[in-house]
Design a protein around this motif. Structure first.
Motif, PDB file in Angstrom:
ATOM      1  N   PHE A   4       0.831  -1.207   0.000  1.00  0.00           N
ATOM      2  CA  PHE A   4       0.000   0.000   0.000  1.00  0.00           C
ATOM      3  C   PHE A   4       0.866   1.258   0.000  1.00  0.00           C
ATOM      4  O   PHE A   4       0.512   2.260  -0.622  1.00  0.00           O
ATOM      5  N   GLY A   5       2.010   1.186   0.688  1.00  0.00           N
ATOM      6  CA  GLY A   5       2.921   2.326   0.678  1.00  0.00           C
ATOM      7  C   GLY A   5       3.432   2.624  -0.716  1.00  0.00           C
ATOM      8  O   GLY A   5       3.521   3.783  -1.130  1.00  0.00           O
ATOM      9  N   GLY A   6       3.777   1.561  -1.474  1.00  0.00           N
ATOM     10  CA  GLY A   6       4.245   1.745  -2.844  1.00  0.00           C
ATOM     11  C   GLY A   6       3.160   2.305  -3.747  1.00  0.00           C
ATOM     12  O   GLY A   6       3.427   3.175  -4.593  1.00  0.00           O
ATOM     13  N   LEU A   7       1.935   1.835  -3.581  1.00  0.00           N
ATOM     14  CA  LEU A   7       0.820   2.357  -4.385  1.00  0.00           C
ATOM     15  C   LEU A   7       0.562   3.827  -4.065  1.00  0.00           C
ATOM     16  O   LEU A   7       0.272   4.629  -4.967  1.00  0.00           O
ATOM     17  N   PHE A   8       0.672   4.171  -2.788  1.00  0.00           N
ATOM     18  CA  PHE A   8       0.471   5.553  -2.360  1.00  0.00           C
ATOM     19  C   PHE A   8       1.543   6.451  -2.990  1.00  0.00           C
ATOM     20  O   PHE A   8       1.234   7.530  -3.526  1.00  0.00           O
ATOM     21  N   ASP A   9       2.799   6.006  -2.957  1.00  0.00           N
ATOM     22  CA  ASP A   9       3.894   6.785  -3.542  1.00  0.00           C
ATOM     23  C   ASP A   9       3.700   6.969  -5.043  1.00  0.00           C
ATOM     24  O   ASP A   9       3.928   8.063  -5.588  1.00  0.00           O
ATOM     25  N   LEU A  10       3.294   5.905  -5.718  1.00  0.00           N
ATOM     26  CA  LEU A  10       3.080   5.978  -7.166  1.00  0.00           C
ATOM     27  C   LEU A  10       1.955   6.961  -7.497  1.00  0.00           C
ATOM     28  O   LEU A  10       2.075   7.760  -8.444  1.00  0.00           O
TER      29      LEU A  10
END
Length: 235
Positions: free
Chosen positions: A204-210
């Motif tokens: 979820f952190g990676g999706l948020f950053d993207l």
């Protein structure tokens, strides 16, 4: 474009303004509006702290307040020209009518006193998600992504978020200036919640950053600036 501030850098700016202001003070009478059980702002000078909160559980857990008042900030009686400083930290986004409350809080300040506001930014990615998702989703995020097992229980965050349009740094600055206050600090920064999300849930952190990267390119804004500090002085 200047570098995006993190919480530590922004909090240092906040403390620098507060410390400079209180150099001319002897003792401080402080009101924490919606202060709950934890204090997020510290002062160097001797002080007396009054805490107002709508949650009895939060007040019962408060161990530092000299005076505790249970009540809704919209309706509770607050004395005029009583306090040197008012702290309203992560509260105004929960108010149905923040303008009414802020006018009361400015009125409670002595001349030369300051109001310290901290809140999330509605036009950030995290703010938009909060504004347009139901409360049960906020509880789910806190419990499952941030691992806060008490989330949603009485007296525990997340609390219902209203996000009145007034809750934007520039809107607040204009409103406070309109009721006789001078802006000493208006500072946006990247919330530490983003780093916590990366740590607790890398997916979820990676999706948020993207999403932030794409959103910034499309909008030309800084969607990662999820929170802000604002200090105004009554003149």
């Amino acid at each position: 474009m200047s570098e995006v501030l993190n919480f530590e850098a922004a909090y240092k700016k906040l403390c620098d303004v507060i410390n400079s202001w209180e150099e001319n003070c002897q003792q401080l009478s402080i009101l924490e509006a919606g202060g709950g059980s934890l204090s997020n702002v510290t002062f160097n000078k001797p002080n007396s702290i009054t805490v107002i909160d709508i949650s009895r559980e939060q007040l019962e857990n408060n161990k530092y307040a000299d005076h505790k008042i249970h009540g809704d900030l919209h309706t509770v009686a607050i004395p005029q020209a009583e306090y040197d400083a008012v702290v309203c930290y992560d509260v105004i986004e929960h108010l149905d009518n923040p303008r009414i409350v802020l006018v009361k809080l400015i009125g409670s300040l002595k001349r030369g006193g300051i109001i310290i506001l901290a809140a999330p930014k509605r036009d950030s990615l995290s703010g938009l998600i909060t504004a347009y998702t139901p409360h049960w989703f906020h509880v789910w995020v806190h419990r499952n992504l941030f691992k806060n097992l008490n989330a949603g229980k009485p007296g525990y965050p997340p609390f219902r978020t209203v996000f009145d349009p007034l809750i934007a740094p520039d809107n607040l600055s204009a409103m406070l200036q309109g009721v006789g206050a001078q802006i000493l600090l208006n500072c946006s920064y990247e919330s530490s919640r983003r780093e916590h999300l990366r740590h607790k849930s890398p997916v979820f952190g990676g999706l948020f950053d993207l999403t932030i990267t794409v959103g910034n390119l499309v909008t030309g804004r800084r969607l990662e600036e999820g929170d802000f500090f604002l200090i105004a002085q009554k003149v």
